[in-house]
Design a protein around this motif. Structure first.
Motif, short mmCIF file in Angstrom:
data_model
loop_
_atom_site.label_atom_id
_atom_site.label_comp_id
_atom_site.label_asym_id
_atom_site.label_seq_id
_atom_site.Cartn_x
_atom_site.Cartn_y
_atom_site.Cartn_z
N ASP A 95 48.66 51.15 7.10
CA ASP A 95 49.90 50.32 7.41
C ASP A 95 49.49 49.61 8.54
OD1 ASP A 95 52.67 50.39 9.09
OD2 ASP A 95 52.70 50.19 6.69
N ALA A 96 48.83 49.89 9.56
CA ALA A 96 48.50 49.25 10.82
C ALA A 96 47.57 47.97 10.34
CB ALA A 96 47.76 50.35 11.76
N VAL A 97 46.44 48.37 9.56
CA VAL A 97 45.75 47.06 9.24
C VAL A 97 46.26 46.25 8.40
CG1 VAL A 97 43.85 47.04 7.68
CG2 VAL A 97 43.61 48.54 9.51
N GLY A 98 47.66 46.71 7.66
CA GLY A 98 48.20 45.68 6.78
C GLY A 98 47.88 45.94 5.40
N LEU A 99 47.41 46.86 5.02
CA LEU A 99 46.57 47.01 3.54
C LEU A 99 48.06 46.85 2.60
CD1 LEU A 99 43.87 47.55 2.90
CD2 LEU A 99 44.41 49.72 2.35
#
Lengths: 299, 125
Positions: free
Chosen positions: B119-123
């Motif tokens: 989620d943090a990486v934006g996947l």
């Protein structure tokens, strides 16, 4: 040194640079620069040493991380304190075991009417002596560094009870009073061992602070008449997840990382803390929606 | 919010729930007995914070033999609980409970961590 540009400044225009002193490179950088300079003036030597051992960039990164740690996830800071203190707790236990073995040896050798001449010794006395020597060796193996710190101040030529098993057993056998054998007290008075009792409280206390602040948030939402069940769900799930993450990373990190170097510790703790904070933030954001959908489905 | 992420989060939260229940259960059924027993009291591994020894015992009871040897040979051996002693003083039920708990806790943690990282990486966007 010569030919410095005009702007090197520390309290006054500098014509020479001295070691362990901070300098402003641009006198015109106003009040902020000066206040920073004043703050750093006291700490310059420490900072220099820290930079040399860890590398200048790491010092900057570390200070940023520890500032963030203080503000946010307080439950991970306690682990560093607890780590060393648990070893010190075991050190006290090892000292106690040695002391008990010596006292046993003393009782056995005295009850046999054993005098200063070492001509006879029954097997019980021999066994007790071996037990005391074994206890000393065990202590010596596991806590060599700590023992050296405790014994480094002693000037006794023949050794003390804590520095040699021979001395310990001969004092146990022939000394008239037991004062010298009370090594638990001598060592306890030493700073190293004192630290363990103090710091262990610190270790557990910080986890409680984190937990307490979450309970506080839930209570506040109750007092404000908001949906405190939802807040409770969010707080408890994020606490559980971040505690699990931190503990798992620490346990497995210890098993596989080399923690002998100080930098290894820093990495491990930073990773564990980072993981815990990430989990905390993620669940704080998203478990609210989960609660809502759960409640909708239940109705 | 993404469908997949939603489902994964639900699974993660259910896993978290079971992990917590098993944690308390294991702590009460097995570790309390071990803490009271004089012979095992000191072999429960290092306690970073209160309750860490439960995790240590569960991990020690669920490690394969080759991993056990590796850990005992490493410099941080005394941080872990002593499996040899523990096997003597626990019965089969204790060990199964411990293995269940460590399985659940590890999978849930890894899954949630992966989810949070993704989620943090934006996947999921």
């Amino acid at each position: 040194m010569c030919c410095l540009p005009d702007d090197y400044y520390n309290g006054a225009q500098a014509t020479q640079l001295t070691a362990n002193t901070p300098y402003l490179l641009d006198r015109d950088s106003a009040g902020l620069g000066h206040s920073v300079l004043n703050q750093l003036n006291g700490q310059a030597r420490k900072l220099t040493e820290l930079s040399f051992s860890l590398g200048a960039d790491n010092v900057m990164a570390l200070s940023a991380v520890s500032a963030k740690l203080k503000n946010e996830s307080s439950n991970i800071i306690g682990t560093t304190a607890s780590l060393y203190t648990d070893k010190m707790g075991n050190f006290s236990k090892a000292i106690k075991a040695y002391q008990d073995a010596l006292m046993e040896y003393r009782d056995v050798s005295r009850s046999q009417g054993y005098h200063r001449s070492m001509s006879t010794s029954s097997s019980a006395v021999r066994q007790a002596k071996q037990k005391a020597i074994a206890a000393f060796n065990r202590m010596q193996e596991r806590f060599a560094v700590e023992l050296e710190a405790v014994n480094s101040g002693s000037k006794a030529k023949r050794g003390t009870v804590l520095s040699s098993a021979e001395r310990g057993t001969s004092i146990a056998r022939s000394s008239r009073s037991v004062a010298k054998l009370d090594i638990s007290n001598q060592a306890k008075a030493h700073d190293l061992v004192k630290f363990s009792r103090y710091a262990k409280g610190l270790g557990n206390g910080l986890a409680l602070i984190d937990f307490g602040s979450r309970i506080g948030k839930v209570h506040n939402s109750y007092l404000a008449g908001e949906n405190w069940h939802r807040k409770l769900f969010i707080e408890s799930s994020s606490f559980a997840a971040s505690a699990l993450t931190a503990s798992t990373i620490m346990s497995y990190g210890l098993a596989f990382f080399t923690v002998a170097t100080p930098l290894g510790w820093v990495c491990l703790i930073a990773v564990a803390a980072g993981g815990a904070m990430l989990m905390n933030d993620y669940l704080q954001e998203n478990s609210g929606r989960k609660y809502d959908s759960l409640m909708d489905n239940l109705r | 919010m993404n469908e997949i992420e939603d489902t994964l989060l639900t699974i993660g939260l259910i896993g978290l729930f079971f992990t917590m229940i098993l944690y308390v259960l294991f702590g009460q059924v097995t570790v309390r007995k071990l803490r009271k027993n004089k012979e095992t009291k000191d072999s429960l591994g290092i306690e970073f914070a209160s309750g860490w020894d439960i995790l240590n015992v569960a991990l020690a009871l669920s490690r394969p033999k080759w991993l056990e040897k590796r850990i005992m040979a490493s410099p941080t051996a005394h941080f872990a609980a002593d499996a040899k002693v523990l096997y003597q003083y626990t019965n089969r039920f204790d060990r199964i409970l411990g293995r269940l708990f460590s399985f659940f806790s590890l999978t849930t943690t890894l899954m949630l961590l992966a989810l949070a990282l993704a989620d943090a990486v934006g996947l999921f966007d």
